[in-house]
Design a protein around this motif. Structure first.
Motif, PDB file in Angstrom:
ATOM      1  N   LEU A 156       0.716  -1.176   0.069  1.00  0.00           N
ATOM      2  CA  LEU A 156      -0.040   0.157   0.092  1.00  0.00           C
ATOM      3  C   LEU A 156       0.677   1.308  -0.009  1.00  0.00           C
ATOM      4  O   LEU A 156       0.750   2.127  -0.875  1.00  0.00           O
ATOM      5  CB  LEU A 156      -0.857  -0.021   1.200  1.00  0.00           C
ATOM      6  CG  LEU A 156      -1.972   1.140   1.322  1.00  0.00           C
ATOM      7  CD1 LEU A 156      -2.727   1.574   0.160  1.00  0.00           C
ATOM      8  CD2 LEU A 156      -2.671   1.348   2.628  1.00  0.00           C
ATOM      9  N   SER A 185       2.567   1.559  -3.330  1.00  0.00           N
ATOM     10  CA  SER A 185       1.517   2.169  -4.231  1.00  0.00           C
ATOM     11  C   SER A 185       0.974   3.547  -4.025  1.00  0.00           C
ATOM     12  O   SER A 185       0.595   4.272  -5.178  1.00  0.00           O
ATOM     13  CB  SER A 185       0.156   1.233  -4.148  1.00  0.00           C
ATOM     14  OG  SER A 185       0.307  -0.020  -4.362  1.00  0.00           O
ATOM     15  N   GLU A 186       1.077   4.163  -3.034  1.00  0.00           N
ATOM     16  CA  GLU A 186       0.547   5.449  -2.789  1.00  0.00           C
ATOM     17  C   GLU A 186       1.609   6.553  -3.504  1.00  0.00           C
ATOM     18  O   GLU A 186       1.628   7.368  -3.874  1.00  0.00           O
ATOM     19  CB  GLU A 186       0.600   5.754  -1.184  1.00  0.00           C
ATOM     20  CG  GLU A 186      -0.921   5.075  -0.678  1.00  0.00           C
ATOM     21  CD  GLU A 186      -2.174   5.962  -1.161  1.00  0.00           C
ATOM     22  OE1 GLU A 186      -1.986   6.736  -1.935  1.00  0.00           O
ATOM     23  OE2 GLU A 186      -3.260   5.139  -0.709  1.00  0.00           O
ATOM     24  N   ALA A 200      -0.433   4.594  -7.516  1.00  0.00           N
ATOM     25  CA  ALA A 200      -1.413   3.652  -8.292  1.00  0.00           C
ATOM     26  C   ALA A 200      -2.192   3.084  -7.088  1.00  0.00           C
ATOM     27  O   ALA A 200      -2.784   2.054  -7.465  1.00  0.00           O
ATOM     28  CB  ALA A 200      -0.261   2.419  -8.302  1.00  0.00           C
ATOM     29  N   ALA A 201      -2.385   3.804  -6.031  1.00  0.00           N
ATOM     30  CA  ALA A 201      -3.462   3.269  -4.913  1.00  0.00           C
ATOM     31  C   ALA A 201      -4.608   3.408  -5.106  1.00  0.00           C
ATOM     32  O   ALA A 201      -5.892   2.955  -4.670  1.00  0.00           O
ATOM     33  CB  ALA A 201      -2.692   3.682  -3.751  1.00  0.00           C
ATOM     34  N   SER A 202      -5.140   4.722  -6.160  1.00  0.00           N
ATOM     35  CA  SER A 202      -6.349   4.856  -6.316  1.00  0.00           C
ATOM     36  C   SER A 202      -7.169   3.960  -7.456  1.00  0.00           C
ATOM     37  O   SER A 202      -8.310   3.986  -7.775  1.00  0.00           O
ATOM     38  CB  SER A 202      -6.629   6.325  -6.671  1.00  0.00           C
ATOM     39  OG  SER A 202      -5.895   6.495  -7.989  1.00  0.00           O
ATOM     40  N   GLU A 203      -6.362   2.926  -7.805  1.00  0.00           N
ATOM     41  CA  GLU A 203      -6.722   2.019  -8.673  1.00  0.00           C
ATOM     42  C   GLU A 203      -7.729   1.333  -8.310  1.00  0.00           C
ATOM     43  O   GLU A 203      -7.343   0.420  -7.353  1.00  0.00           O
ATOM     44  CB  GLU A 203      -5.543   1.102  -9.341  1.00  0.00           C
ATOM     45  CG  GLU A 203      -5.830   0.239 -10.308  1.00  0.00           C
ATOM     46  CD  GLU A 203      -5.990   0.613 -11.511  1.00  0.00           C
ATOM     47  OE1 GLU A 203      -7.193   0.401 -11.960  1.00  0.00           O
ATOM     48  OE2 GLU A 203      -5.458   1.531 -12.306  1.00  0.00           O
ATOM     49  N   TRP A 204      -9.111   1.350  -8.639  1.00  0.00           N
ATOM     50  CA  TRP A 204      -9.843   0.530  -7.746  1.00  0.00           C
ATOM     51  C   TRP A 204     -10.574  -0.889  -8.632  1.00  0.00           C
ATOM     52  O   TRP A 204     -11.381  -1.632  -8.030  1.00  0.00           O
ATOM     53  CB  TRP A 204     -11.243   1.328  -7.355  1.00  0.00           C
ATOM     54  CG  TRP A 204     -11.918   1.669  -8.545  1.00  0.00           C
ATOM     55  CD1 TRP A 204     -11.700   2.817  -9.484  1.00  0.00           C
ATOM     56  CD2 TRP A 204     -13.292   1.171  -9.116  1.00  0.00           C
ATOM     57  NE1 TRP A 204     -12.565   3.148 -10.158  1.00  0.00           N
ATOM     58  CE2 TRP A 204     -13.467   1.820 -10.089  1.00  0.00           C
ATOM     59  CE3 TRP A 204     -14.008   0.074  -8.759  1.00  0.00           C
ATOM     60  CZ2 TRP A 204     -14.760   1.738 -11.251  1.00  0.00           C
ATOM     61  CZ3 TRP A 204     -15.091  -0.229  -9.812  1.00  0.00           C
ATOM     62  CH2 TRP A 204     -15.418   0.367 -10.853  1.00  0.00           C
ATOM     63  N   PHE A 205      -9.992  -1.018  -9.755  1.00  0.00           N
ATOM     64  CA  PHE A 205     -10.404  -1.901 -10.448  1.00  0.00           C
ATOM     65  C   PHE A 205      -9.810  -3.448 -10.748  1.00  0.00           C
ATOM     66  O   PHE A 205     -10.086  -4.446 -10.836  1.00  0.00           O
ATOM     67  CB  PHE A 205     -11.224  -1.685 -11.845  1.00  0.00           C
ATOM     68  CG  PHE A 205     -12.424  -2.312 -12.159  1.00  0.00           C
ATOM     69  CD1 PHE A 205     -13.852  -1.927 -11.704  1.00  0.00           C
ATOM     70  CD2 PHE A 205     -12.524  -3.374 -13.170  1.00  0.00           C
ATOM     71  CE1 PHE A 205     -14.940  -2.692 -11.936  1.00  0.00           C
ATOM     72  CE2 PHE A 205     -13.673  -3.824 -13.594  1.00  0.00           C
ATOM     73  CZ  PHE A 205     -14.789  -3.801 -12.999  1.00  0.00           C
ATOM     74  N   LYS A 206      -8.353  -3.054 -10.324  1.00  0.00           N
ATOM     75  CA  LYS A 206      -7.339  -4.341 -10.756  1.00  0.00           C
ATOM     76  C   LYS A 206      -7.204  -4.925  -9.424  1.00  0.00           C
ATOM     77  O   LYS A 206      -7.120  -4.166  -8.386  1.00  0.00           O
ATOM     78  CB  LYS A 206      -5.987  -3.683 -11.129  1.00  0.00           C
ATOM     79  CG  LYS A 206      -6.345  -3.251 -12.670  1.00  0.00           C
ATOM     80  CD  LYS A 206      -4.802  -3.222 -13.171  1.00  0.00           C
ATOM     81  CE  LYS A 206      -4.840  -2.509 -14.394  1.00  0.00           C
ATOM     82  NZ  LYS A 206      -3.762  -1.273 -14.378  1.00  0.00           N
ATOM     83  N   PRO A 207      -7.209  -6.381  -9.318  1.00  0.00           N
ATOM     84  CA  PRO A 207      -7.137  -6.628  -7.961  1.00  0.00           C
ATOM     85  C   PRO A 207      -5.570  -6.426  -7.458  1.00  0.00           C
ATOM     86  O   PRO A 207      -4.740  -6.311  -8.091  1.00  0.00           O
ATOM     87  CB  PRO A 207      -7.094  -8.367  -8.455  1.00  0.00           C
ATOM     88  CG  PRO A 207      -7.200  -8.418  -9.728  1.00  0.00           C
ATOM     89  CD  PRO A 207      -7.348  -7.189 -10.390  1.00  0.00           C
ATOM     90  N   LEU A 208      -5.697  -6.756  -6.171  1.00  0.00           N
ATOM     91  CA  LEU A 208      -4.330  -6.641  -5.393  1.00  0.00           C
ATOM     92  C   LEU A 208      -3.445  -7.346  -5.768  1.00  0.00           C
ATOM     93  O   LEU A 208      -3.603  -8.589  -6.032  1.00  0.00           O
ATOM     94  CB  LEU A 208      -4.552  -6.529  -3.803  1.00  0.00           C
ATOM     95  CG  LEU A 208      -3.635  -6.260  -2.796  1.00  0.00           C
ATOM     96  CD1 LEU A 208      -3.552  -4.560  -2.783  1.00  0.00           C
ATOM     97  CD2 LEU A 208      -4.194  -6.533  -1.740  1.00  0.00           C
ATOM     98  N   GLY A 209      -2.068  -7.053  -6.165  1.00  0.00           N
ATOM     99  CA  GLY A 209      -1.034  -7.719  -6.393  1.00  0.00           C
ATOM    100  C   GLY A 209      -0.798  -7.881  -8.079  1.00  0.00           C
ATOM    101  O   GLY A 209       0.258  -8.604  -8.539  1.00  0.00           O
ATOM    102  N   SER A 210      -1.695  -6.913  -8.781  1.00  0.00           N
ATOM    103  CA  SER A 210      -1.558  -7.047 -10.253  1.00  0.00           C
ATOM    104  C   SER A 210      -0.311  -6.371 -10.661  1.00  0.00           C
ATOM    105  O   SER A 210       0.198  -6.684 -11.734  1.00  0.00           O
ATOM    106  CB  SER A 210      -2.769  -6.686 -11.033  1.00  0.00           C
ATOM    107  OG  SER A 210      -2.933  -5.426 -10.438  1.00  0.00           O
TER     108      SER A 210
END
Ligand SMILES: Nc1ncnc2c1ncn2[C@@H]1O[C@H](COP(=O)(O)OP(=O)(O)OP(=O)(O)O)[C@@H](O)[C@H]1O
Ligand SMILES: [Mg+2]
Lengths: 348, 285, 252
Positions: free
Chosen positions: C102, C105-106, C110-120
């Motif tokens: 996290l 990603s911040e 890249a953390a506002s990405e809400w449609f791709k699963p974690l770890g992609s």
């Protein structure tokens, strides 16, 4: 304790994370069962009463509880006002359909849903700024206050909402221009189930993403979340808005399938019921609200069938016991059992 | 005009006696007890039963209601509430709502769902004219009694050893514990006393607003408004908040009945947004 | 000379207590600086103002020459100020890997990405794993943070701060409460940090301070009492009196 040391950085960790977001067999089973209910209670088998209207109502309640789960179970914002967005959505859908008198576009169910989601989402966005600051208690009070104000408004604007009597003469058009709402509630159920699944799927993507992870982080420790650069307020506004839109969809579903909208749909007890449902089913799992809604309505029918007071008493007792002894509601219980089973299996 | 003001003040003071226990327990343990109104209901129904079924005087009903609710408070605090102080606010809310539901159902079962009132003793009936306004004797009685209670409370808090310990505990529980103050015991006493006051308030309410099983739920919102407007760190804050709410509510219902609860809810939300720590508290941070 | 961090006449009072008293402080790039002072001297309060958790009553804070006094916590974090907390502030219900992913990603927006699963984002996961490995907590990266031993939690505190690739790192008693046997590990980690990071260490353990710091500031009652190189401070009799004299020198 596993003793396998990772050999190189990231060894399989990313894949495991991705796998964590995959669909499990019991999830598939859950949705298959939901479809199965259609054939069991859809007046296809002689002797089994039609129950699709009740099931549609459960779906709507479950969707409302799901929307609370997003803000409460994941982002940790205590709210007593989600019912306001539910009620708003039901009035928007109801008023539109009534004005359309069964004709396209105003009486089209999907357009109604979209409008309800938009209006409720907008209301959520505006009021989200009120829950950013303050303690749990202020958040509770503000959300409750907003809900009470909206309920009062719905009550006062008789010309639009029909006041205390509710909205009469709501006529829905056919779903996708094809399927009319029938007396047995077959269209209603399948339509509700489809909408539920889509909302659920979106929510599931959200909570399994980095965005969802940041919500859990905010819930866990907002101070630290800010310190690592999480835009806490923006995230809370986003999820509160999304959840409000979903609650609006839930309300619209109920209004469309029952072809009515009443102050009961926006009243305080709806927020409270949905919160109870979520906690009963288990917050923070997405399925908690759905399972909770089913159990709640069935129990309400069984116990409430005897007397109404009994129902309230048992509901209260269940709540008290739940808080004192059970973590994570029904799903939490199931998880506990599963863990105990696997531990027994591991022991020599 | 003056009549409404007077009624509002009486109503507000009643609200204060009803809610003050909740304010103190919230300030002391940061504990949200939405079931506070159930203690008031207990006191109210005890008075009703004593008077209507056993013909005991109203004047005995008041202290009996206080003792009964205080006792109930001690028992519940020691057996149930103690387990909740370390739990989350959500758990506290759910738990106390559960208690409210149970209390409502139990009262409904034994007393029926209908509204119940009492026949006031003759000495408290009737109206007198003060400054050209006609005012119910019972309202005056309520104002005097609640006023005396408020003064008494203020005295206990500011002048006695118990009061200073309580204030220290509300200010900063950790520091108070460090100084050797038994916060748990203070809390138990305060909880009991607050519940007792609620019971007394409930008994007094039977003469102004009738009792029915939904009382705790209906008045929960009023209590919460008192706290959010008045703050939970002093007793003067909730006192003025109660008066304001009482007058606003009575006047609102009289002059603009259509708008109803709208005004007070809006005021509450506005206060919460502008001054989350309460209208009548000093901004400390 | 340009400073990474500078404060000008910083003051903070809580009601009657003056917790920060007119502190003017400069930190050059690549500094290895220690901030010491008795309990309650205002060290944590000072750090809280630098990171934006508290708003100063008066005074200015400059970061890389820019006035950041009014900036939010998050804006400062993204600009490159990271810190650890004296009392652990972690995400108890997440795993160390999730926490660090996290944070990275911040940093990468890249953390506002809400449609791709974690770890992609494999690169982010790899970086997180590598970071946890260098801190020696790679073996527990997929356990629940709340269940980790205290020493490992302290290391995770540092990992979360480092994940942001900060330019300035504020360590508030990183080894406090850590058992003797695990202290070395934390020290090692701190010692190995690259020179591009300016470091401020708050610490009561004098052995640790003198081993690590090139320069030292002493804070007493909220005010800067004296400043200097480690040798100067070690020799300064006044410091011995106000601080080293009262405290047991290098407890533990
Ligand atoms: N939020 C607050 N409200 C009121 N006073 C505070 C607050 N935070 C700190 N203080 C006071 O400010 C002073 C400085 O506290 P601070 O925590 O900064 O000291 P410190 O140097 O970090 O001490 P330690 O070595 O014990 O960590 C203390 O007197 C403390 O009581
Ligand atoms: Mg400190």
């Amino acid at each position: 304790m596993s003793m396998t040391q990772p050999t190189k950085p990231g060894d399989g960790a990313g894949a495991r994370m991705l796998a964590g977001a995959g669909w499990r067999w019991y999830e598939v089973l859950f949705w298959l069962a939901a479809i199965g209910l259609f054939f069991i209670f859809g007046d296809f088998i002689p002797g089994i009463p039609t129950r699709l209207m009740l099931l549609s109502e459960i779906i709507s309640l479950g969707l409302l509880a799901l929307s609370i789960d997003l803000v409460l179970g994941y982002a940790g914002v205590v709210t007593l006002g989600q019912g306001a967005f539910f009620g708003l959505g039901s009035y928007v859908a109801g008023i539109m359909a009534k004005a359309g008198m069964g004709a396209f576009p105003l009486s089209d169910p999907l357009i109604g849903l979209a409008a309800a989601a938009a209006v409720s989402g907008l209301a959520g966005f505006i009021t989200s700024f009120l829950v950013l600051r303050g303690s749990d208690l202020t958040r509770l009070m503000v959300t409750l206050g907003v809900a009470l104000i909206l309920a009062e408004l719905a009550n006062q604007m008789r010309w639009l909402t029909g006041g205390a009597d509710g909205l009469q003469g709501v006529i829905m058009g056919p779903v996708l221009g094809q399927w009319d709402f029938d007396l047995w509630g077959r269209t209603a159920y399948l339509y509700s189930l489809a909408v539920l699944f889509i909302c659920f799927w979106i929510s599931r993507r959200i909570v399994n993403s980095t965005f969802g992870l940041s919500l859990k982080a905010i819930k866990g420790n907002a101070l630290r979340a800010r310190a690592i650069g999480v835009p806490v307020n923006a995230r809370l506004i986003a999820i509160y808005t999304i959840a409000a839109a979903i609650a609006g969809v839930a309300g619209a579903l109920l209004a469309q399938t029952t072809q009515s909208a009443s102050p009961d749909m926006i009243a305080f007890h709806r927020s409270a019921d949905a919160l109870l449902i979520l906690v009963f089913g288990g917050a923070g799992y997405l399925y908690g609200g759905l399972i909770g809604a089913g159990l709640f309505r069935v129990m309400q029918d069984v116990i409430g069938g005897i007397t109404l007071q009994y129902w309230q008493f048992w509901l209260g007792l269940v709540l008290v016991l739940l808080v004192l002894f059970v973590r994570g509601g029904v799903i939490g219980l199931l998880e506990g059992w599963r863990d105990r089973m696997t531990r027994k299996g591991d022991a020599p | 005009m003056l009549t409404i003001l007077f009624d509002g003040v009486a109503y507000g003071m009643l609200l204060f006696v009803l809610a003050i226990g909740l304010c103190v327990t919230l300030g002391l343990m940061n504990f949200i007890n939405l079931a506070h109104g159930a203690f008031a209901m207990a006191g109210g129904y005890l008075t009703i039963v004593m008077m209507n079924r056993h013909g005991i005087s109203f004047y005995w009903g008041l202290p009996a209601a206080f003792l009964f609710s205080a006792l109930l408070g001690v028992i519940l605090e020691r057996t149930l509430y103690v387990h909740l102080y370390t739990k989350s606010h959500l758990d506290q809310v759910l738990f106390s709502i559960g208690l409210v539901f149970m209390a409502t159902a139990v009262v409904d079962y034994f007393m029926g769902a209908n509204q119940q009132t009492i026949n006031l003793p003759p000495s408290l009936e009737g109206r007198v004219t003060i400054l050209g306004a006609s005012i119910g004797v019972y309202r005056i009685f309520t104002i005097i009694l609640c006023g005396l209670l408020t003064i008494g409370l203020q005295f206990v808090l500011s002048k006695t050893r118990f009061g200073s310990r309580l204030r220290a505990a509300v200010d900063d529980g950790r520091v108070a514990r460090g100084m050797g103050i038994d916060v748990t015991k203070i809390f138990a006493i305060t909880f009991a006393f607050g519940s007792g006051l609620a019971g007394l308030g409930g008994a007094l309410s039977t003469g102004i607003i009738s009792m029915d099983p939904t009382f705790p739920l209906k008045y929960m919102i009023y209590f919460l408004i008192v706290i959010s407007v008045g703050g939970a760190t002093t007793i003067t804050g909730p006192f003025f908040a109660s008066l304001l709410l009482g007058v606003a509510d009575v006047a609102g219902k009289y002059y603009v009945p259509a708008v109803g609860g709208f005004i007070i809810y809006t005021i509450m939300v506005a206060v919460l947004i502008l001054r989350p720590q309460g209208l009548f508290t000093k901004a400390s941070r | 000379m340009s400073f990474v961090l500078e404060t000008q006449g910083l003051c903070k009072s809580f009601g009657g207590i003056i917790a920060t008293d007119n502190v003017s402080f400069q930190l050059p790039a690549g500094a290895r600086h220690a901030l010491i002072g008795p309990n309650g001297a205002g060290k944590t309060t000072f750090v809280n103002q630098l990171t934006g958790v508290l708003t100063p009553t008066s005074g200015k804070i400059l970061f890389q020459g820019e006035d950041i006094t009014g900036w939010s916590v998050r804006r400062r974090a993204t600009a490159g100020i990271a810190r650890t907390f004296q009392i652990n502030q972690l995400f108890a219900d997440l795993t160390p890997l999730e926490s660090v992913v996290l944070a990275i990603s911040e940093r990468e927006n890249a953390a506002s990405e809400w449609f791709k699963p974690l770890g992609s984002r494999a690169d982010i996961v790899d970086e997180a794993c590598a970071l946890l490995d260098t801190l020696g907590i790679g073996d527990v990266r997929e356990s629940r943070v709340g269940a980790l031993p205290y020493g490992k939690q302290r290391l995770l505190e540092i990992a979360l701060a480092l994940a942001a690739k900060p330019k300035l790192l504020l360590l508030d008693e990183p080894a406090a409460g850590v058992p003797e046997s695990e202290r070395e590990q934390i020290l090692d980690v701190v010692a190995r940090l690259p020179d591009s990071v300016a470091l401020v260490l708050i610490e009561h353990d004098m052995h640790l301070v003198f081993r690590f710091a090139k320069t030292i500031s002493v804070l007493v009652n909220g005010a800067l009492f004296c400043e200097g190189t480690a040798e100067e401070i070690a020799r300064d009799p006044r410091v011995r009196q106000v601080y080293l004299g009262e405290e047991d020198v290098g407890h533990g």
